[in-house]
Design an enzyme around this catalytic site. Structure first.
Site, mmCIF file in Angstrom:
data_model
loop_
_atom_site.group_PDB
_atom_site.id
_atom_site.type_symbol
_atom_site.label_atom_id
_atom_site.label_comp_id
_atom_site.label_asym_id
_atom_site.label_seq_id
_atom_site.Cartn_x
_atom_site.Cartn_y
_atom_site.Cartn_z
ATOM 1 N N LYS A 27 40.772 33.776 44.234
ATOM 2 C CA LYS A 27 39.979 32.562 44.417
ATOM 3 C C LYS A 27 40.701 31.367 43.788
ATOM 4 O O LYS A 27 41.781 31.026 44.196
ATOM 5 C CB LYS A 27 38.575 32.794 43.861
ATOM 6 N N ARG A 50 55.441 50.071 38.088
ATOM 7 C CA ARG A 50 53.981 50.281 37.927
ATOM 8 C C ARG A 50 53.600 49.988 36.484
ATOM 9 O O ARG A 50 52.584 49.360 36.202
ATOM 10 C CB ARG A 50 53.548 51.694 38.325
HETATM 11 C C1 LIG Z 1 35.864 37.726 45.122
HETATM 12 C C2 LIG Z 1 35.172 38.061 43.857
HETATM 13 C C3 LIG Z 1 35.351 39.310 43.244
HETATM 14 C C4 LIG Z 1 36.189 40.398 43.867
HETATM 15 O O1 LIG Z 1 37.526 40.073 43.896
HETATM 16 P P1 LIG Z 1 38.564 40.609 45.017
HETATM 17 O O2 LIG Z 1 39.817 39.909 44.668
HETATM 18 O O3 LIG Z 1 38.002 40.243 46.349
HETATM 19 O O4 LIG Z 1 38.635 42.087 44.853
HETATM 20 C C5 LIG Z 1 34.721 39.531 42.035
HETATM 21 N N1 LIG Z 1 33.937 38.604 41.467
HETATM 22 C C6 LIG Z 1 33.708 37.398 42.038
HETATM 23 C C7 LIG Z 1 32.823 36.416 41.359
HETATM 24 C C8 LIG Z 1 34.324 37.092 43.249
HETATM 25 O O5 LIG Z 1 34.090 35.900 43.812
#
Ligand SMILES: *Cc1c(COP(=O)(O)O)cnc(C)c1O
Length: 373
Positions: free
Chosen positions: A182, A31
């Protein structure tokens, strides 16, 4: 040690000590630190030009840790009206009951951000650029100045642009956040997040922001696991080539959409008519892979287009090698219906992947024609 060209997946929770307290390389429990996660964190810090990076189990876990590490009840945050829905929910449903207030402003409007800052109370100006799904652009350098004059730090969610296209820390931001789910991961196979701190943070009260985030990462424990960290590292190796291909494809798709009779508006920061074009051209290397557009036939046609594509996969999320299509009002932005973040029903959002541009355009053309029947 071995010369392996890829960092190992240290699928391990604890580490042998050389005598009590004799840690090898500082590793004691995963952790607190894990070598695979360390490799990812060093890579992200280098890519963003930061001092240190912290990898989390999700983008929102990183944002939650940032909020709780850097704020206390009574503080205030300025947030974009079109912030990521989950970010707004975190501020509105988790941070607000805890006592941290926020004001949503049009983040492209520097004067509005300045006016929303409450001296002594506003501690973070929170920026997303480009925004989701309207691809609004915020002037990072101008907002850094405004935030700092107001005694606040500038935190930039760099998920849409990635460090390849935009370097917020070099423009004056203090903290950069990512959903590595992403573009950083890039293959729709991992959920993760990251927070990167600037080499120096001069805002009074935030000089130790890095140590506070480090402490909270370990205390709250929403860390990226070793395999997830490895997947994001693997994705990052191709970030530049993937982004260039996504941008190439997006430019061609935008051109196609502009010429289509069923399309009434196209939102892409690379269009000279886009309100953020000049700022985007100044602070981004290219304009990214995200596009949104409006259709003549309103909400029904928008929903039908999303259901009619074959190569574009109907789904939430973005930033993967495979192109995605979605209907924000009923999908990603359904939770903000009735708030100031609401989007119109005739809007379709595209995340352009790395397929062949002609295949992508032919598929959209078929779907638009079919939905207009
Ligand atoms: C998807 C996203 C998040 C959140 O991220 P997670 O990995 O889904 O928790 C935050 N900011 C933006 C711009 C995103 O596209």
């Amino acid at each position: 040690m071995t010369g392996a060209v890829v960092p190992a997946i240290y699928q391990v929770s604890t580490y042998k000590q050389d005598g009590v307290g004799g840690l090898r390389g500082g590793y004691e429990y995963s952790r607190s630190a894990n070598p695979t996660r360390t490799a990812l964190e060093q890579c992200l810090a280098a890519l963003e030009g930061g001092s240190r990076a912290f990898a989390f189990a999700s983008g929102l876990a990183g944002q939650d840790t940032t909020i709780r590490a850097l704020l206390k009840p009574g503080d205030h945050v300025v947030v974009p009206t079109d912030a990521y829905g989950g970010t707004y929910r975190l501020l509105n449903k988790v941070a607000l009951p805890w006592g941290v207030e926020h004001t949503a402003v049009k983040i492209s409007d520097v004067a509005a951000v300045r006016a929303a800052i409450r001296p002594g109370q506003t501690k973070i100006v929170w920026v997303e650029t480009p925004t989701n799904p309207m691809l609004g652009i915020a002037d990072i350098a101008a907002l850094a100045t405004v935030a700092h004059e107001g005694g606040a730090i500038l935190a930039v969610d760099n998920t849409f642009a990635t460090p390849y296209l935009q370097q917020p820390l070099a423009l004056g931001a203090d903290v950069v956040m990512h959903s590595t789910t992403k573009y950083c991961g890039g293959h729709s196979d991992v959920v993760g997040g990251a927070v990167v701190t600037a080499k120096t943070i001069a805002v009074p009260g935030f000089e130790d922001a890095e140590d506070r985030i480090a402490f909270h990462q370990n205390s709250m424990g929403a860390i990226a696991g070793p395999f997830d960290a490895w997947l994001v590292l693997r994705g990052l190796k191709t970030l530049g080539v993937r982004m260039d291909r996504s941008c190439d494809n997006a430019e061609k798709v935008v051109e196609f959409l502009l010429g289509h009779s069923a399309v009434t508006a196209v939102h892409y920061p690379g269009l000279p008519g886009h309100p953020g074009y000049h700022v985007a051209a100044k602070q981004m290397k290219r304009f990214g892979g995200m596009i949104s557009f409006e259709v003549r036939g309103g909400e029904q046609q928008a929903v039908d287009v999303c259901g009619a594509t074959e190569l574009w996969t109907l789904g939430e999320s973005l930033g993967g090698v495979e192109s995605l299509i979605e209907h924000p009002a009923r999908m990603t932005h359904a939770s903000v219906r009735g708030t100031e973040l609401e989007v119109t029903g005739d809007l379709v959002r595209l995340s352009t992947g790395i397929e062949d541009a002609k295949d992508l355009i032919d598929d959209l053309d078929r779907a638009l024609t079919k939905s207009a029947l």
